[in-house]
Design a protein around this motif. Structure first.
Motif, PDB file in Angstrom:
ATOM      1  N   ILE A 133     -26.349  -7.561 -69.829  1.00  0.00           N
ATOM      2  CA  ILE A 133     -26.181  -8.935 -69.343  1.00  0.00           C
ATOM      3  C   ILE A 133     -27.267  -9.266 -68.332  1.00  0.00           C
ATOM      4  CG2 ILE A 133     -24.690 -10.470 -68.000  1.00  0.00           C
ATOM      5  CD1 ILE A 133     -22.285  -9.048 -69.298  1.00  0.00           C
ATOM      6  N   GLY A 134     -27.539  -8.334 -67.404  1.00  0.00           N
ATOM      7  CA  GLY A 134     -28.588  -8.558 -66.409  1.00  0.00           C
ATOM      8  C   GLY A 134     -29.944  -8.780 -67.052  1.00  0.00           C
ATOM      9  N   SER A 135     -30.253  -8.001 -68.075  1.00  0.00           N
ATOM     10  CA  SER A 135     -31.537  -8.161 -68.767  1.00  0.00           C
ATOM     11  C   SER A 135     -31.648  -9.513 -69.450  1.00  0.00           C
ATOM     12  CB  SER A 135     -31.713  -7.050 -69.811  1.00  0.00           C
ATOM     13  OG  SER A 135     -31.725  -5.782 -69.181  1.00  0.00           O
ATOM     14  N   ILE A 136     -30.572  -9.961 -70.075  1.00  0.00           N
ATOM     15  CA  ILE A 136     -30.577 -11.269 -70.745  1.00  0.00           C
ATOM     16  C   ILE A 136     -30.715 -12.387 -69.715  1.00  0.00           C
ATOM     17  CG2 ILE A 136     -29.171 -12.891 -72.083  1.00  0.00           C
ATOM     18  CD1 ILE A 136     -28.055 -10.373 -73.567  1.00  0.00           C
ATOM     19  N   LEU A 137     -29.962 -12.269 -68.596  1.00  0.00           N
ATOM     20  CA  LEU A 137     -30.017 -13.307 -67.566  1.00  0.00           C
ATOM     21  C   LEU A 137     -31.395 -13.406 -66.921  1.00  0.00           C
ATOM     22  CD1 LEU A 137     -26.545 -12.937 -65.805  1.00  0.00           C
ATOM     23  CD2 LEU A 137     -27.272 -14.691 -67.438  1.00  0.00           C
ATOM     24  N   PHE A 138     -32.136 -12.312 -66.883  1.00  0.00           N
ATOM     25  CA  PHE A 138     -33.476 -12.352 -66.307  1.00  0.00           C
ATOM     26  C   PHE A 138     -34.441 -13.199 -67.143  1.00  0.00           C
ATOM     27  CE2 PHE A 138     -33.388  -9.125 -62.917  1.00  0.00           C
ATOM     28  CZ  PHE A 138     -34.294  -9.729 -62.050  1.00  0.00           C
ATOM     29  N   LEU A 139     -34.079 -13.507 -68.369  1.00  0.00           N
ATOM     30  CA  LEU A 139     -34.917 -14.359 -69.213  1.00  0.00           C
ATOM     31  C   LEU A 139     -34.881 -15.817 -68.740  1.00  0.00           C
ATOM     32  CD1 LEU A 139     -33.974 -12.910 -72.714  1.00  0.00           C
ATOM     33  CD2 LEU A 139     -36.069 -12.481 -71.398  1.00  0.00           C
ATOM     34  N   TYR A 140     -33.865 -16.159 -67.950  1.00  0.00           N
ATOM     35  CA  TYR A 140     -33.697 -17.520 -67.462  1.00  0.00           C
ATOM     36  C   TYR A 140     -33.819 -17.529 -65.941  1.00  0.00           C
ATOM     37  CZ  TYR A 140     -31.708 -17.784 -72.119  1.00  0.00           C
ATOM     38  OH  TYR A 140     -31.516 -17.688 -73.470  1.00  0.00           O
ATOM     39  N   PRO A 141     -34.883 -18.152 -65.412  1.00  0.00           N
ATOM     40  CA  PRO A 141     -35.121 -18.124 -63.959  1.00  0.00           C
ATOM     41  C   PRO A 141     -33.936 -18.614 -63.117  1.00  0.00           C
ATOM     42  CG  PRO A 141     -37.019 -19.047 -65.101  1.00  0.00           C
ATOM     43  CD  PRO A 141     -35.933 -18.871 -66.123  1.00  0.00           C
ATOM     44  N   GLU A 142     -33.166 -19.560 -63.623  1.00  0.00           N
ATOM     45  CA  GLU A 142     -32.049 -20.082 -62.836  1.00  0.00           C
ATOM     46  C   GLU A 142     -30.901 -19.069 -62.696  1.00  0.00           C
ATOM     47  OE1 GLU A 142     -31.497 -21.800 -67.051  1.00  0.00           O
ATOM     48  OE2 GLU A 142     -33.164 -21.460 -65.690  1.00  0.00           O
ATOM     49  N   TYR A 143     -30.897 -18.039 -63.534  1.00  0.00           N
ATOM     50  CA  TYR A 143     -29.852 -17.013 -63.483  1.00  0.00           C
ATOM     51  C   TYR A 143     -30.352 -15.697 -62.903  1.00  0.00           C
ATOM     52  CZ  TYR A 143     -27.273 -20.196 -66.490  1.00  0.00           C
ATOM     53  OH  TYR A 143     -26.635 -21.290 -66.998  1.00  0.00           O
ATOM     54  N   GLU A 144     -31.513 -15.736 -62.255  1.00  0.00           N
ATOM     55  CA  GLU A 144     -32.113 -14.509 -61.735  1.00  0.00           C
ATOM     56  C   GLU A 144     -31.208 -13.822 -60.709  1.00  0.00           C
ATOM     57  OE1 GLU A 144     -36.006 -13.463 -59.184  1.00  0.00           O
ATOM     58  OE2 GLU A 144     -36.368 -14.606 -61.025  1.00  0.00           O
ATOM     59  N   LYS A 145     -30.567 -14.602 -59.837  1.00  0.00           N
ATOM     60  CA  LYS A 145     -29.699 -14.014 -58.820  1.00  0.00           C
ATOM     61  C   LYS A 145     -28.498 -13.306 -59.471  1.00  0.00           C
ATOM     62  CE  LYS A 145     -27.994 -15.082 -54.253  1.00  0.00           C
ATOM     63  NZ  LYS A 145     -27.899 -16.101 -53.234  1.00  0.00           N
ATOM     64  N   ALA A 146     -27.913 -13.925 -60.484  1.00  0.00           N
ATOM     65  CA  ALA A 146     -26.800 -13.296 -61.204  1.00  0.00           C
ATOM     66  C   ALA A 146     -27.269 -12.015 -61.895  1.00  0.00           C
ATOM     67  CB  ALA A 146     -26.207 -14.266 -62.223  1.00  0.00           C
ATOM     68  N   ALA A 147     -28.496 -12.041 -62.441  1.00  0.00           N
ATOM     69  CA  ALA A 147     -29.045 -10.857 -63.104  1.00  0.00           C
ATOM     70  C   ALA A 147     -29.186  -9.707 -62.113  1.00  0.00           C
ATOM     71  CB  ALA A 147     -30.395 -11.182 -63.734  1.00  0.00           C
ATOM     72  N   ILE A 148     -29.663 -10.016 -60.915  1.00  0.00           N
ATOM     73  CA  ILE A 148     -29.810  -8.986 -59.882  1.00  0.00           C
ATOM     74  C   ILE A 148     -28.455  -8.370 -59.554  1.00  0.00           C
ATOM     75  CG2 ILE A 148     -30.375  -8.614 -57.442  1.00  0.00           C
ATOM     76  CD1 ILE A 148     -32.612 -10.753 -57.847  1.00  0.00           C
ATOM     77  N   TRP A 149     -27.404  -9.202 -59.464  1.00  0.00           N
ATOM     78  CA  TRP A 149     -26.066  -8.684 -59.177  1.00  0.00           C
ATOM     79  C   TRP A 149     -25.552  -7.796 -60.313  1.00  0.00           C
ATOM     80  CZ3 TRP A 149     -23.825  -7.824 -54.868  1.00  0.00           C
ATOM     81  CH2 TRP A 149     -24.152  -8.581 -53.756  1.00  0.00           C
TER      82      TRP A 149
END
Length: 91
Positions: A42-58
């Protein structure tokens, strides 16, 4: 020979169905590994979208924490406290 309670299968009943869990600590470890993979995916997928970068880090932080849980489960499996039954010799 005394049987270790952690080796006794855990049986959960759901109506007419039964779920039997053997080797509990191994099952817990496998479930933990499964969740680690989910968090990192999930984190890797979220990193594809800049607006979800913080969620990806979590997601990566959660997955990294679960990497600490893995050896803890293995250690608990090997060092398991057992209650010693009361004896008539003790006063």
């Amino acid at each position: 020979m005394v049987e270790d309670r952690t080796d006794i299968p855990l049986t959960l009943k759901f109506g007419h169905e039964e779920l039997i869990i053997r080797r509990r600590y191994e099952v817990i470890s496998i479930v933990n590994d499964f969740f680690i993979a989910i968090w990192f995916l999930i984190g890797s997928i979220l990193f594809l979208y800049p607006e979800y970068e913080k969620a990806a880090i979590w997601m990566f932080i959660i997955g990294s924490f679960q990497f600490l849980v893995r050896p803890t489960i293995r250690l608990i499996r090997h060092i398991h406290l057992k209650r010693i039954p009361a004896s008539n010799w003790e006063s």
